[in-house]
Design an enzyme around this catalytic site. Structure first.
Site, PDB file in Angstrom:
ATOM      1  N   HIS A 121     -26.432  60.724  36.733  1.00  0.00           N
ATOM      2  CA  HIS A 121     -25.055  60.298  36.461  1.00  0.00           C
ATOM      3  C   HIS A 121     -24.940  58.773  36.536  1.00  0.00           C
ATOM      4  O   HIS A 121     -23.881  58.261  36.894  1.00  0.00           O
ATOM      5  CB  HIS A 121     -24.068  60.912  37.458  1.00  0.00           C
ATOM      6  CG  HIS A 121     -24.136  62.399  37.572  1.00  0.00           C
ATOM      7  ND1 HIS A 121     -23.322  63.230  36.849  1.00  0.00           N
ATOM      8  CD2 HIS A 121     -24.938  63.219  38.308  1.00  0.00           C
ATOM      9  CE1 HIS A 121     -23.597  64.503  37.159  1.00  0.00           C
ATOM     10  NE2 HIS A 121     -24.579  64.519  38.031  1.00  0.00           N
ATOM     11  N   SER A 243     -29.627  33.606  23.196  1.00  0.00           N
ATOM     12  CA  SER A 243     -28.311  33.698  22.579  1.00  0.00           C
ATOM     13  C   SER A 243     -28.007  32.391  21.870  1.00  0.00           C
ATOM     14  O   SER A 243     -28.394  31.319  22.322  1.00  0.00           O
ATOM     15  CB  SER A 243     -27.269  33.951  23.667  1.00  0.00           C
ATOM     16  OG  SER A 243     -25.982  33.594  23.217  1.00  0.00           O
ATOM     17  N   LYS A 249     -28.377  33.406  28.418  1.00  0.00           N
ATOM     18  CA  LYS A 249     -28.739  34.757  28.034  1.00  0.00           C
ATOM     19  C   LYS A 249     -30.192  34.899  27.578  1.00  0.00           C
ATOM     20  O   LYS A 249     -30.737  34.047  26.908  1.00  0.00           O
ATOM     21  CB  LYS A 249     -27.850  35.241  26.865  1.00  0.00           C
ATOM     22  CG  LYS A 249     -26.404  35.434  27.214  1.00  0.00           C
ATOM     23  CD  LYS A 249     -26.172  36.539  28.231  1.00  0.00           C
ATOM     24  CE  LYS A 249     -26.672  37.877  27.746  1.00  0.00           C
ATOM     25  NZ  LYS A 249     -25.984  38.355  26.562  1.00  0.00           N
ATOM     26  N   GLU A 256     -33.099  47.222  22.233  1.00  0.00           N
ATOM     27  CA  GLU A 256     -31.862  47.561  21.529  1.00  0.00           C
ATOM     28  C   GLU A 256     -32.166  47.987  20.093  1.00  0.00           C
ATOM     29  O   GLU A 256     -31.572  48.928  19.575  1.00  0.00           O
ATOM     30  CB  GLU A 256     -30.914  46.367  21.540  1.00  0.00           C
ATOM     31  CG  GLU A 256     -30.431  46.019  22.939  1.00  0.00           C
ATOM     32  CD  GLU A 256     -29.563  44.771  22.940  1.00  0.00           C
ATOM     33  OE1 GLU A 256     -28.349  44.903  22.988  1.00  0.00           O
ATOM     34  OE2 GLU A 256     -30.128  43.653  22.878  1.00  0.00           O
TER      35      GLU A 256
END
Lengths: 420, 420, 420, 420
Positions: A121, A243, A249, A256
């Site tokens: 969970h 980024s 970043k 991804e």
């Protein structure tokens, strides 16, 4: 080409082609194959590749070329080529599944004593090891490799060639010759079925979907493990980017993209079903559209598998940050409960006892309508579970992880000599 | 029932039903409607609900009942009822979208100064507020409400009733009467189109898919915000459960189920497309199977929307844990870069400068092939960004969040008096 | 390019770029655009097209190039470009829908008195005309064109540019300038929503699915009309092929491919949903994978629409074979029943009467458990329905077909001056 | 229940439950099972069925009940029950596939000399028999039965029970006892994999999709064979209905519903993939939502299979109408061509010769841009192909059809003694 040779041999056995003609066809095919090395996609006015190839054979082998299409149709040629493609793709995929399983098992061994919180969970749940996590993928892909093997055996049963356009041919050829030449066990028993359906493609796409589902789950795991407050991974730089706007970043782009590009593989089965739905029996030209669906899914899965294998080999974990996480979420609760059970307390009573211990612990909100993990701890100097505990912790213990990994690696080694 | 009355009125205008017969039909429908309150699903041998209703009308209204099916077919009845269902469902959904948008806007205002790290690529990226996050859903659902309104206007244009089985009827009825009675602007211009297609259902399912996508994204966000090391949420206990094995667990079940059950809504559009694919023009009985697809998706979305609205009302956040997170991930990097830009440095140069500052900062790994966030900080006493910074932070600033929320709430209030 | 200019203009208004720099950027963009005419896909080491473009601007425009990325991110650039793509694609699709609607309406007029049996349940059902059938597509695509127009208006509301990576920017730019330059009504109100979601893409794919569904239905109709015992169509040879094995075959390949290739368009919406499912808020690199899904679906639909338009223009029908079919299936039964109704018989009684007439007719099997159409007739010398009957036959009559077609054509003419 | 007994036995072997407690659990389970016969769905406040059952066990068996949940979690229980459900469903489906294959083979024999035109591209293509057509389904479902058997063997390998919540348990139980009791070969080797994934469900849904695809193809065939100008079938009245508006209509409703309802089965695999996509490793509550997807698809497929079996048993064909069709479409063209090949003409030359013969035949349009079948013939008194031709016609000949059917029936008989 292989199909042309098998068919020519069958026509020769049936007396349609003389030995000279058979040899002529063979030489012509050699020549065409050689030419195609230079220009794989020749310009042509031919209606399709099959017609083009027949034209070339007539050019090179004369009358024999005009006979090559005897007792066959493009319909059964295409059906046979698609099953042969499925078999080839299945074999190539099985190899990649083995390679990916192997790297996961190897890394699993390496990380077998690297403790970290397993989650359910999306909550810290119980102690485990990174190696145990890696084995989840090693076992999954070994199992998928075995399943692919079962499918390959199934697909190699019936050879569609010789089914003709829809109902075979009057020309008395021995279809068992073709079947054997092309690696099948016997000719397909019903020509209407052979030319109308694409069951092997669907099964191949279903295998691909399962593999893609596991790969995107791996991606989701790594992305989750790399989140800012986790930062468990030492994410390999070659698989990430920065980024354009935010100087702080560094993003897990490859994972991804693995998750995102898996979508195309996952969606292919449904697209093929949609294509086939509503068609009556007998070849319909719609069937041609299954080719790009299958090929694109297979090619994409092959490259995603390669990328995932390279990534797993390059991935590492930050031991300090993993250890620090072991303080959080009271993940030893199950162990404490089970210790009571081993002392003779009934499980349900032990469960209640530990729930009460946790509720009265400092830093735990007492609110009936809210919950939250304890605040971040002071940092863990060492794994909080001693070696003795790991000895007994079921399938997630270091020893058990190494045992399963070794068994798997040994199995993969013996499977590496494939039984094609 | 409404459809029966509209049709009876039209038959009366055409001289098929006398005034007495029209009144008789009206009374019979009242009686049947009344009976159905007690037993909504009557046992019957009738082929379907349409045939059953006609039988009841014959029982109650005699000869008039035997005339009610004049100039119509079950085909156009079903088509009309489905568009009417789509309109009704669209209206009900638009109301729920408004309700959910409203609670998100209200909570957005409440949380408008609650600073927390916004994420991209699941990495802390830049400072924002929880209110700004909530507004993402407020704006999305308001926009979806508006889009639903556009669709409703489109669906109210053409009334399928009077299309007959496939080509209308020889009986000269005035279809404009039916259309007006049922709330449409005009009769549908082509009976084959009206009886063969289900475009309104597809558009409804496409709206439903978009809503479900936003809802499952909300669920994914809340689950992510509730992860053990985050624990940003004060998760409402009524929407979670414990674990049967692990005494330490409290799980965000309602959000997992919201994400999981959204799947059925998301999948409905593709299922309807699959159903319709391959059918020729003219009513085919397959079309009947779209009813459970549409109804199940709509009913599920209605209940998920209600649950999400109740959940957003009950959700709260742990200010201390949010504040502590602001230390992580160097999320002020963009602000530092933009401060340099405001001092006249070109953006790309400012970007490079901040990247270098971060790389040389203590606690940051220098390894070229790895990256990781800084270790967990000492805890933040206060938001690290002063009010002046928020004044200027574009759309994520508290003031801007409140302004957008207020505008939205005012718009929703004026939309609440619907223009049906 | 358009986006770069709009952003540069906005930066100039904010004082970030001087007038000279703005001009420099403009010239540089002209040059780059010009170069791209020659080599549209330049080789480069750049991470992506955005970084490449920025590099070129720095080369050509110096310091101004290093400022162009101020107050923006690739995230909002991509989001803006995708909505702009959706708008452009929607406009192009609307034009194709109009063109296809127009040819269907024109052919519908031409075929408005060409009687043939309309079908339901793949059974001859009632008399209609080929023109009435063609109008089913004319109306469907006009309606889809209008729906696309509603969506275009919706998409032109909010401009994502200026949303930055996730929360806008500290640099005080006036986003209304960008929005107006790019043809939007206002800046998007929430940066998290603008950069995380792809609602316009989903709506575009839902429009595409509807169009593809109608196109494959057209294909299914034409294939059915061309079946061997029908042979109603004079199938245009340029859209068909022969058989490699069966000398007697001429196949409606283009229509089979239209039906088959529509699948890819139909499947795109579900693939995009699958891609987006499970993602948290904030830009995730997965979103990049929506580009090929959308572009492939749009490009394929554009070419299928063109093909369908060309095909409808080339299609014709065999009047003799159509007329001969009017004898079959007792398709005047509804007319006979309705004639009785007009003589005052209640519909249900008239229905029973005609059922009995048909059952006692010669050549009709009396078996309770079987049915079959009457045997093939002797050929019809003339349409069996006189002109007076057509006058009254609802929406399928020649007059009504011509009226609807004319209205549609006139509407399409006035829409042809688009309101972009 | 079976699972509870297996787990109790394992706990007894581990010394957690005494022999008396094991017996007590057994009796309590008997009682609960008996009570459930009366009220299968008891009202309860329990969180779920697992918790309810544990509560009942505590009621009936006291302390033993409080121990039953030792060394397990709901997570592994659910995973085990789902694999057991998949195995049970696979066995039930395999039986239905066998039953349907059997009726198709039996009817195939009965119809083995019933000549009719086989079609490709929805055009009459070559002569075949109805029995040959029926065998397409007999072979397809026998093959699917075999494939299901392969999957069953694969699913019976690993028993998930004992995987605990995510990482097994500290309690030293012998998982091999559970595995053997529940019919598995060994315990699953990785608990994270066992509790996180649903591969067996996906494979089951992929089998179901293939079966549904064949069933809807059968439906499409029968609908096509029943079209008004064909009327080849003697459609069983119990599987059709009339029209409410058109007195002449008798519709093949059951087949349309078979085609339509298959959609739900076809769509289930994609829905399950969508559900699982994006989830990280470790049990997530979303997984619960796979249960209705799988159960609904299996139950629907079971009932559709039963309906299809009953339908095939009731279906018959109109010999006269079939025979009349043999005149159309020049379907002997391939035979004529192949006769020339047997006389020594090269295939391609024979093909050209027959094309020219057909082009110059009366009644054939000579237009280069159009084609149409010859007009309906005068009716065929007898099959146009003599017995000698059938002797040589490949797989579509009556003899070959009977041989394949007999082989299949004999294989199905020996498979009927299942090897569970």
């Amino acid at each position: 080409m292989k199909l042309q040779r098998a068919h020519a041999k069958t026509l020769h056995a049936a007396g349609i082609l003389s030995l000279a003609e058979l040899t002529g066809i063979g030489c012509a095919l050699d020549k065409i194959a050689h030419d195609c090395l230079d220009t794989p996609c020749p310009d042509s006015d031919a209606e399709d590749i099959h017609t083009w190839l027949e034209g070339r054979l007539v050019e090179s082998a004369g009358d024999a070329g005009r006979k090559i299409h005897t007792a066959r149709s493009r319909n059964d040629q295409v059906a046979a080529l698609l099953v042969m493609y499925a078999i080839d793709a299945g074999e190539r995929l099985a190899e990649r599944f083995a390679a990916f399983s192997r790297i996961c098992a190897e890394q699993g061994k390496k990380w077998s004593d690297l403790a970290f919180p397993l989650q359910t969970h999306a909550q810290f749940a119980a102690p485990g090891t990174v190696g145990f996590w890696a084995l989840r993928y090693a076992v999954a892909f070994d199992r998928l490799r075995e399943f692919t093997g079962l499918c390959l055996g199934h697909w190699r049963q019936f050879c569609p060639l010789g089914s003709g356009a829809v109902a075979g041919s009057l020309i008395p050829i021995d279809r068992r010759i073709q079947a054997a030449e092309l690696g099948f066990r016997e000719p397909s028993p019903n020509a209407l079925l052979a030319t109308s359906t694409r069951d092997e493609c669907l099964q191949l796409l279903s295998i691909a979907a399962q593999a893609a589902l596991h790969l995107q789950s791996l991606a989701a795991d790594v992305i989750a493990f790399s989140q800012t407050p986790f930062a468990w991974t030492i994410y390999p730089g070659a698989f990430g980017t920065g980024s354009s706007m935010m100087p702080n970043k560094a993003n897990p782009d490859a994972m991804e993209l693995l998750r995102g590009e898996s979508t195309a593989v996952l969606a292919a089965h449904a697209e093929a079903v949609l294509l086939l739905k509503g068609l009556p029996s007998g070849y319909n030209r719609d069937l041609q559209c299954i080719k790009p669906i299958v090929r694109d899914a297979v090619e994409k899965l092959l490259s995603l598998s390669d990328m995932a294998t390279a990534f797993m080999g390059a991935l590492d974990f930050d031991r300090d940050r993993l250890a620090a996480s072991m303080d959080l979420g009271a993940i030893d609760a199950t162990l404490r409960m089970e210790a009571k059970v081993r002392d003779g307390v009934a499980l349900r009573d032990a469960h209640h006892a530990v729930v009460e211990e946790l509720a009265s612990a400092p830093g735990k909100s007492a609110s009936a309508t809210s919950w939250a993990g304890p605040p971040a701890g002071k940092g863990a100097q060492a794994p909080i579970f001693g070696p003795d505990r790991y000895q007994t912790l079921g399938s997630a213990s270091p020893d058990e992880t190494r045992r399963v990994a070794d068994e798997l690696l040994s199995k993969l080694r013996s499977a590496a000599a494939p039984t094609r």
